[in-house]
Design a protein around this motif. Structure first.
Motif, PDB file in Angstrom:
ATOM      1  N   ALA A   4       6.135  -5.996   9.994  1.00 50.69           N
ATOM      2  CA  ALA A   4       5.931  -6.008   8.545  1.00 50.69           C
ATOM      3  C   ALA A   4       6.532  -4.757   7.905  1.00 50.69           C
ATOM      4  O   ALA A   4       7.211  -4.834   6.878  1.00 50.69           O
ATOM      5  CB  ALA A   4       4.443  -6.116   8.216  1.00 50.69           C
ATOM      6  N   LEU A   5       6.295  -3.597   8.516  1.00 52.89           N
ATOM      7  CA  LEU A   5       6.820  -2.350   7.957  1.00 52.89           C
ATOM      8  C   LEU A   5       8.345  -2.295   8.061  1.00 52.89           C
ATOM      9  O   LEU A   5       9.013  -1.710   7.210  1.00 52.89           O
ATOM     10  CB  LEU A   5       6.195  -1.143   8.656  1.00 52.89           C
ATOM     11  CG  LEU A   5       4.710  -0.923   8.365  1.00 52.89           C
ATOM     12  CD1 LEU A   5       4.162   0.221   9.212  1.00 52.89           C
ATOM     13  CD2 LEU A   5       4.464  -0.650   6.882  1.00 52.89           C
ATOM     14  N   GLY A   6       8.899  -2.893   9.112  1.00 55.95           N
ATOM     15  CA  GLY A   6      10.351  -2.926   9.258  1.00 55.95           C
ATOM     16  C   GLY A   6      11.009  -3.873   8.263  1.00 55.95           C
ATOM     17  O   GLY A   6      12.128  -3.650   7.820  1.00 55.95           O
ATOM     18  N   ALA A   7      10.305  -4.937   7.906  1.00 52.86           N
ATOM     19  CA  ALA A   7      10.848  -5.922   6.968  1.00 52.86           C
ATOM     20  C   ALA A   7      10.848  -5.398   5.540  1.00 52.86           C
ATOM     21  O   ALA A   7      11.755  -5.673   4.765  1.00 52.86           O
ATOM     22  CB  ALA A   7      10.040  -7.214   7.041  1.00 52.86           C
ATOM     23  N   GLN A   8       9.808  -4.639   5.213  1.00 50.07           N
ATOM     24  CA  GLN A   8       9.693  -4.096   3.852  1.00 50.07           C
ATOM     25  C   GLN A   8       8.979  -2.756   3.941  1.00 50.07           C
ATOM     26  O   GLN A   8       7.755  -2.714   4.094  1.00 50.07           O
ATOM     27  CB  GLN A   8       8.908  -5.058   2.961  1.00 50.07           C
ATOM     28  CG  GLN A   8       8.836  -4.584   1.524  1.00 50.07           C
ATOM     29  CD  GLN A   8       8.280  -5.665   0.623  1.00 50.07           C
ATOM     30  OE1 GLN A   8       8.434  -6.848   0.871  1.00 50.07           O
ATOM     31  NE2 GLN A   8       7.623  -5.238  -0.443  1.00 50.07           N
ATOM     32  N   PRO A   9       9.742  -1.667   3.866  1.00 58.92           N
ATOM     33  CA  PRO A   9       9.122  -0.343   4.011  1.00 58.92           C
ATOM     34  C   PRO A   9       7.992  -0.112   3.000  1.00 58.92           C
ATOM     35  O   PRO A   9       8.052  -0.585   1.871  1.00 58.92           O
ATOM     36  CB  PRO A   9      10.287   0.623   3.752  1.00 58.92           C
ATOM     37  CG  PRO A   9      11.517  -0.191   4.015  1.00 58.92           C
ATOM     38  CD  PRO A   9      11.172  -1.598   3.632  1.00 58.92           C
ATOM     39  N   ALA A  10       6.970   0.592   3.460  1.00 57.47           N
ATOM     40  CA  ALA A  10       5.822   0.903   2.610  1.00 57.47           C
ATOM     41  C   ALA A  10       6.008   2.278   1.972  1.00 57.47           C
ATOM     42  O   ALA A  10       6.638   3.169   2.550  1.00 57.47           O
ATOM     43  CB  ALA A  10       4.552   0.888   3.453  1.00 57.47           C
ATOM     44  N   SER A  11       5.435   2.440   0.787  1.00 59.62           N
ATOM     45  CA  SER A  11       5.473   3.745   0.115  1.00 59.62           C
ATOM     46  C   SER A  11       4.520   4.693   0.838  1.00 59.62           C
ATOM     47  O   SER A  11       3.684   4.267   1.642  1.00 59.62           O
ATOM     48  CB  SER A  11       5.026   3.589  -1.348  1.00 59.62           C
ATOM     49  OG  SER A  11       3.644   3.246  -1.402  1.00 59.62           O
ATOM     50  N   ALA A  12       4.640   5.974   0.542  1.00 63.69           N
ATOM     51  CA  ALA A  12       3.747   6.975   1.136  1.00 63.69           C
ATOM     52  C   ALA A  12       2.289   6.656   0.789  1.00 63.69           C
ATOM     53  O   ALA A  12       1.401   6.804   1.624  1.00 63.69           O
ATOM     54  CB  ALA A  12       4.127   8.376   0.657  1.00 63.69           C
ATOM     55  N   GLU A  13       2.049   6.180  -0.418  1.00 63.72           N
ATOM     56  CA  GLU A  13       0.690   5.835  -0.847  1.00 63.72           C
ATOM     57  C   GLU A  13       0.163   4.637  -0.048  1.00 63.72           C
ATOM     58  O   GLU A  13      -0.981   4.638   0.401  1.00 63.72           O
ATOM     59  CB  GLU A  13       0.682   5.513  -2.340  1.00 63.72           C
ATOM     60  CG  GLU A  13      -0.699   5.196  -2.889  1.00 63.72           C
ATOM     61  CD  GLU A  13      -0.686   4.889  -4.373  1.00 63.72           C
ATOM     62  OE1 GLU A  13      -1.557   4.117  -4.805  1.00 63.72           O
ATOM     63  OE2 GLU A  13       0.189   5.415  -5.089  1.00 63.72           O
ATOM     64  N   GLU A  14       1.012   3.629   0.156  1.00 65.64           N
ATOM     65  CA  GLU A  14       0.594   2.468   0.949  1.00 65.64           C
ATOM     66  C   GLU A  14       0.301   2.867   2.391  1.00 65.64           C
ATOM     67  O   GLU A  14      -0.673   2.402   2.980  1.00 65.64           O
ATOM     68  CB  GLU A  14       1.670   1.380   0.925  1.00 65.64           C
ATOM     69  CG  GLU A  14       1.756   0.626  -0.386  1.00 65.64           C
ATOM     70  CD  GLU A  14       2.885  -0.387  -0.384  1.00 65.64           C
ATOM     71  OE1 GLU A  14       2.621  -1.537  -0.793  1.00 65.64           O
ATOM     72  OE2 GLU A  14       4.015  -0.046   0.021  1.00 65.64           O
ATOM     73  N   LEU A  15       1.135   3.719   2.969  1.00 65.73           N
ATOM     74  CA  LEU A  15       0.907   4.174   4.340  1.00 65.73           C
ATOM     75  C   LEU A  15      -0.417   4.937   4.445  1.00 65.73           C
ATOM     76  O   LEU A  15      -1.158   4.764   5.415  1.00 65.73           O
ATOM     77  CB  LEU A  15       2.069   5.042   4.834  1.00 65.73           C
ATOM     78  CG  LEU A  15       3.372   4.292   5.107  1.00 65.73           C
ATOM     79  CD1 LEU A  15       4.494   5.286   5.396  1.00 65.73           C
ATOM     80  CD2 LEU A  15       3.198   3.307   6.244  1.00 65.73           C
ATOM     81  N   ALA A  16      -0.713   5.768   3.454  1.00 69.00           N
ATOM     82  CA  ALA A  16      -1.987   6.492   3.443  1.00 69.00           C
ATOM     83  C   ALA A  16      -3.154   5.507   3.354  1.00 69.00           C
ATOM     84  O   ALA A  16      -4.166   5.676   4.044  1.00 69.00           O
ATOM     85  CB  ALA A  16      -2.022   7.489   2.288  1.00 69.00           C
ATOM     86  N   ASP A  17      -3.006   4.479   2.512  1.00 64.50           N
ATOM     87  CA  ASP A  17      -4.048   3.452   2.390  1.00 64.50           C
ATOM     88  C   ASP A  17      -4.233   2.709   3.712  1.00 64.50           C
ATOM     89  O   ASP A  17      -5.364   2.427   4.129  1.00 64.50           O
ATOM     90  CB  ASP A  17      -3.707   2.443   1.282  1.00 64.50           C
ATOM     91  CG  ASP A  17      -3.868   3.012  -0.114  1.00 64.50           C
ATOM     92  OD1 ASP A  17      -4.498   4.080  -0.262  1.00 64.50           O
ATOM     93  OD2 ASP A  17      -3.357   2.379  -1.057  1.00 64.50           O
ATOM     94  N   ILE A  18      -3.120   2.391   4.384  1.00 68.97           N
ATOM     95  CA  ILE A  18      -3.183   1.688   5.673  1.00 68.97           C
ATOM     96  C   ILE A  18      -3.912   2.549   6.703  1.00 68.97           C
ATOM     97  O   ILE A  18      -4.779   2.061   7.431  1.00 68.97           O
ATOM     98  CB  ILE A  18      -1.761   1.309   6.161  1.00 68.97           C
ATOM     99  CG1 ILE A  18      -1.180   0.207   5.263  1.00 68.97           C
ATOM    100  CG2 ILE A  18      -1.781   0.863   7.620  1.00 68.97           C
ATOM    101  CD1 ILE A  18       0.314  -0.031   5.456  1.00 68.97           C
ATOM    102  N   ARG A  19      -3.568   3.835   6.753  1.00 65.07           N
ATOM    103  CA  ARG A  19      -4.249   4.753   7.689  1.00 65.07           C
ATOM    104  C   ARG A  19      -5.752   4.794   7.404  1.00 65.07           C
ATOM    105  O   ARG A  19      -6.571   4.764   8.325  1.00 65.07           O
ATOM    106  CB  ARG A  19      -3.651   6.150   7.602  1.00 65.07           C
ATOM    107  CG  ARG A  19      -2.308   6.274   8.262  1.00 65.07           C
ATOM    108  CD  ARG A  19      -1.785   7.720   8.220  1.00 65.07           C
ATOM    109  NE  ARG A  19      -0.435   7.761   8.741  1.00 65.07           N
ATOM    110  CZ  ARG A  19       0.667   7.802   7.975  1.00 65.07           C
ATOM    111  NH1 ARG A  19       0.565   7.840   6.653  1.00 65.07           N
ATOM    112  NH2 ARG A  19       1.860   7.823   8.534  1.00 65.07           N
ATOM    113  N   HIS A  20      -6.104   4.867   6.136  1.00 59.94           N
ATOM    114  CA  HIS A  20      -7.520   4.914   5.736  1.00 59.94           C
ATOM    115  C   HIS A  20      -8.230   3.618   6.156  1.00 59.94           C
ATOM    116  O   HIS A  20      -9.344   3.657   6.698  1.00 59.94           O
ATOM    117  CB  HIS A  20      -7.630   5.136   4.228  1.00 59.94           C
ATOM    118  CG  HIS A  20      -9.034   5.116   3.720  1.00 59.94           C
ATOM    119  ND1 HIS A  20      -9.923   6.138   3.935  1.00 59.94           N
ATOM    120  CD2 HIS A  20      -9.704   4.160   3.033  1.00 59.94           C
ATOM    121  CE1 HIS A  20     -11.092   5.823   3.415  1.00 59.94           C
ATOM    122  NE2 HIS A  20     -10.986   4.633   2.852  1.00 59.94           N
TER     123      HIS A  20
END
Length: 137
Positions: free
Chosen positions: A108-124
């Protein structure tokens, strides 16, 4: 023949096709809507009758519910968005990613890169899921 029990749950609807997911996404965004409203929101080149037929098939499959409003049929999803997303993700996980959640996420991340905010949300969300999972053991 014994009477049918009214407490029986309706059968679980099947995993929707790509075209059905497009219609469900419109209904999740708009809420209950007529075929015309869905057709206009789809903005596709296909005709109104194609959208009508697709929605009638989805009704037969149990993906949609239909009511009447001012002599117009109004459709809505029978399955909440989050439940259907989990079912689709689980199906994709099994069929395409051999059961690997890591491969699904990386795909999913390779198909459509996530923003820094989205990555932080995913980690949370992963941390919260992990804490919840450990707490239920």
């Amino acid at each position: 023949m014994p009477p049918r029990s009214s407490s029986r749950k309706p059968p679980v609807p099947p995993i929707p096709t790509a075209a059905e997911v497009d219609i469900l996404a419109v209904l999740w965004r708009l809420g209950p809507a007529t075929v015309r409203e869905v057709h206009e929101a789809l903005g596709k080149d296909s005709g109104y009758t194609t959208t009508l037929k697709q929605m009638q098939l989805m009704l037969d499959k149990g993906l949609l519910a239909r009511t009447e409003r001012f002599r117009s049929h109004v459709y809505e999803s029978r399955v909440p968005k989050d439940q259907m997303q989990q079912r689709i993700a689980g199906d994709l996980l099994r069929r395409v990613f051999e059961g690997s959640a890591k491969e699904l996420v990386m795909g999913a991340l390779g198909a459509q890169p996530a923003s820094a905010e989205e990555l932080a949300d995913i980690r949370h969300m992963i941390d919260a899921f992990d804490k919840k999972k450990r707490g239920s053991k």
